[in-house]
Design a protein around this motif. Structure first.
Motif, short mmCIF file in Angstrom:
data_model
loop_
_atom_site.label_atom_id
_atom_site.label_comp_id
_atom_site.label_asym_id
_atom_site.label_seq_id
_atom_site.Cartn_x
_atom_site.Cartn_y
_atom_site.Cartn_z
N MET A 10 0.38 10.90 -6.90
CA MET A 10 1.37 11.18 -5.89
C MET A 10 0.84 10.70 -4.54
SD MET A 10 3.12 14.44 -4.25
CE MET A 10 3.36 15.67 -5.11
N ARG A 11 1.65 10.02 -3.79
CA ARG A 11 1.27 9.50 -2.49
C ARG A 11 1.35 10.58 -1.44
NH1 ARG A 11 4.02 3.76 -1.95
NH2 ARG A 11 4.87 4.38 -3.86
N ALA A 30 -5.30 -12.80 -7.55
CA ALA A 30 -4.13 -12.38 -8.32
C ALA A 30 -3.68 -11.05 -7.72
CB ALA A 30 -4.52 -12.20 -9.79
N THR A 31 -2.52 -10.58 -8.14
CA THR A 31 -2.07 -9.26 -7.69
C THR A 31 -3.04 -8.21 -8.23
OG1 THR A 31 0.23 -9.98 -7.66
CG2 THR A 31 -0.17 -7.61 -7.79
N MET A 32 -3.54 -7.38 -7.32
CA MET A 32 -4.53 -6.37 -7.68
C MET A 32 -3.87 -5.00 -7.70
SD MET A 32 -7.81 -7.75 -5.44
CE MET A 32 -7.50 -6.54 -4.23
N ASN A 33 -3.98 -4.32 -8.81
CA ASN A 33 -3.49 -2.95 -8.93
C ASN A 33 -4.59 -1.98 -8.53
OD1 ASN A 33 -0.81 -3.50 -9.89
ND2 ASN A 33 -1.77 -4.22 -11.77
N ASN A 34 -4.29 -0.69 -8.51
CA ASN A 34 -5.26 0.32 -8.13
C ASN A 34 -6.54 0.18 -8.95
OD1 ASN A 34 -6.32 3.33 -8.87
ND2 ASN A 34 -5.73 3.14 -6.74
N GLY A 35 -7.68 0.11 -8.23
CA GLY A 35 -8.98 0.00 -8.88
C GLY A 35 -9.44 -1.42 -9.14
N ASP A 36 -8.54 -2.40 -9.05
CA ASP A 36 -8.91 -3.79 -9.30
C ASP A 36 -9.74 -4.33 -8.13
OD1 ASP A 36 -7.46 -3.76 -11.64
OD2 ASP A 36 -5.78 -4.93 -10.85
N THR A 37 -10.57 -5.33 -8.45
CA THR A 37 -11.38 -5.98 -7.42
C THR A 37 -11.15 -7.49 -7.44
OG1 THR A 37 -13.30 -6.23 -8.88
CG2 THR A 37 -13.22 -4.23 -7.53
N VAL A 50 -14.88 -4.83 1.18
CA VAL A 50 -13.67 -4.49 1.92
C VAL A 50 -12.84 -3.58 1.03
CG1 VAL A 50 -11.57 -5.36 3.01
CG2 VAL A 50 -13.70 -6.69 3.16
N LYS A 51 -12.47 -2.44 1.55
CA LYS A 51 -11.63 -1.49 0.82
C LYS A 51 -10.18 -1.71 1.25
CE LYS A 51 -15.02 1.33 -0.76
NZ LYS A 51 -15.68 0.69 -1.83
N ILE A 52 -9.28 -1.64 0.31
CA ILE A 52 -7.85 -1.69 0.61
C ILE A 52 -7.34 -0.28 0.42
CG2 ILE A 52 -5.63 -2.71 0.03
CD1 ILE A 52 -7.23 -5.05 -1.26
N LYS A 53 -6.93 0.35 1.52
CA LYS A 53 -6.52 1.75 1.48
C LYS A 53 -5.46 1.99 2.53
CE LYS A 53 -7.24 5.85 -0.27
NZ LYS A 53 -6.59 6.12 -1.50
N GLU A 54 -4.41 2.72 2.17
CA GLU A 54 -3.32 3.07 3.08
C GLU A 54 -2.75 1.83 3.77
OE1 GLU A 54 -4.47 6.29 5.61
OE2 GLU A 54 -4.81 7.63 3.92
N PHE A 55 -2.54 0.78 2.98
CA PHE A 55 -1.92 -0.46 3.44
C PHE A 55 -2.72 -1.12 4.57
CE2 PHE A 55 1.35 1.78 1.21
CZ PHE A 55 2.00 0.78 0.50
N ALA A 56 -4.05 -1.13 4.43
CA ALA A 56 -4.91 -1.78 5.42
C ALA A 56 -6.18 -2.25 4.74
CB ALA A 56 -5.25 -0.83 6.56
N PHE A 57 -6.76 -3.35 5.28
CA PHE A 57 -8.06 -3.81 4.84
C PHE A 57 -9.09 -3.12 5.74
CE2 PHE A 57 -5.31 -7.49 3.80
CZ PHE A 57 -5.58 -7.59 2.46
N THR A 100 -16.50 -8.57 -1.81
CA THR A 100 -15.70 -7.89 -2.84
C THR A 100 -14.64 -7.04 -2.16
OG1 THR A 100 -17.60 -7.78 -4.32
CG2 THR A 100 -15.76 -6.31 -4.80
N TRP A 101 -13.39 -7.27 -2.54
CA TRP A 101 -12.26 -6.45 -2.09
C TRP A 101 -11.90 -5.51 -3.23
CZ3 TRP A 101 -12.93 -11.45 -0.70
CH2 TRP A 101 -12.77 -11.79 0.65
N THR A 102 -11.68 -4.22 -2.94
CA THR A 102 -11.31 -3.23 -3.94
C THR A 102 -10.02 -2.54 -3.51
OG1 THR A 102 -13.64 -2.85 -4.45
CG2 THR A 102 -12.07 -1.18 -5.21
N ASN A 103 -9.03 -2.54 -4.39
CA ASN A 103 -7.75 -1.90 -4.08
C ASN A 103 -7.83 -0.41 -4.39
OD1 ASN A 103 -5.15 -1.13 -3.60
ND2 ASN A 103 -4.22 -2.44 -5.15
N GLY A 104 -7.78 0.41 -3.35
CA GLY A 104 -7.78 1.85 -3.50
C GLY A 104 -6.40 2.47 -3.34
N ASP A 105 -5.38 1.63 -3.19
CA ASP A 105 -4.00 2.12 -3.07
C ASP A 105 -3.34 2.17 -4.44
OD1 ASP A 105 -3.76 2.56 -0.35
OD2 ASP A 105 -2.95 0.58 0.09
N GLN A 106 -2.30 2.97 -4.55
CA GLN A 106 -1.50 3.00 -5.77
C GLN A 106 -0.58 1.78 -5.85
OE1 GLN A 106 -1.93 5.16 -8.31
NE2 GLN A 106 -3.65 5.85 -7.08
N ASP A 107 -0.35 1.12 -4.72
CA ASP A 107 0.50 -0.06 -4.66
C ASP A 107 -0.32 -1.32 -4.88
OD1 ASP A 107 1.70 2.06 -2.56
OD2 ASP A 107 3.30 0.93 -3.55
#
Length: 152
Positions: A1-2, A116-123, A72-79, A93-100
């Motif tokens: 849940m966001r 490529a498109t990165m989902n939550n947890g992807d790097t 670099v963390k991707i969180k809350e629509f920001a790098f 290394t970029w890591t997507n911590g968002d659900q989007d």
């Protein structure tokens, strides 16, 4: 849940994308492209503070000097951090911590960053072999931008 802050940002981004699509569909048939301003790391004086149809509060804007890191963390629509400095040969290394989903894509058409498109947890990883300034964005959410400064 966001959380509600993430939901508000998502809804704002979605509304802006819909508005921009509608405006683009109503205009003349000539492409309307504008160059993306280039600023040195930490210099935001020449960069626009908002996108058409969107507002950004001062607390949402990236602040501070470039950070020497390789993550670099991707969180809350920001790098985060928005700007980093690394040496030639460093792997970032970029890591997507968002659900989007998000991407890491060079702003320059011939730029090297093309995740490529990165989902939550992807790097996504990229090893920088040449000195320079690499501006990038998320192609899904183009208001999300970042910079990697590579030094010799």
């Amino acid at each position: 849940m966001r959380n509600s802050r993430g939901t508000r940002r998502f809804i704002t981004a979605l509304a802006a994308a819909v508005s921009l699509t509608a405006v683009a569909a109503c205009g003349d048939t000539k492409p309307q492209s504008q160059p993306i301003p280039s600023a040195s790391a930490g210099d935001t004086s020449s960069a626009p503070s908002t996108m058409p149809g969107m507002s950004m509060s001062p607390t949402d804007a990236p602040t501070g000097p470039a950070v020497a890191t390789q993550s670099v963390k991707i969180k809350e629509f920001a790098f985060g951090p928005a700007s980093i400095t690394v040496k030639v040969g460093a792997t970032v290394t970029w890591t997507n911590g968002d659900q989007d989903p998000h991407t890491v894509t060079s702003q320059a058409k011939d730029g090297p960053l093309k995740s490529a498109t990165m989902n939550n947890g992807d790097t996504y990883q990229y090893t920088f072999t040449k000195a320079g300034t690499y501006n990038y964005l998320c192609t899904i959410h183009p208001f999300m931008t970042g910079t990697v400064v590579v030094t010799a």
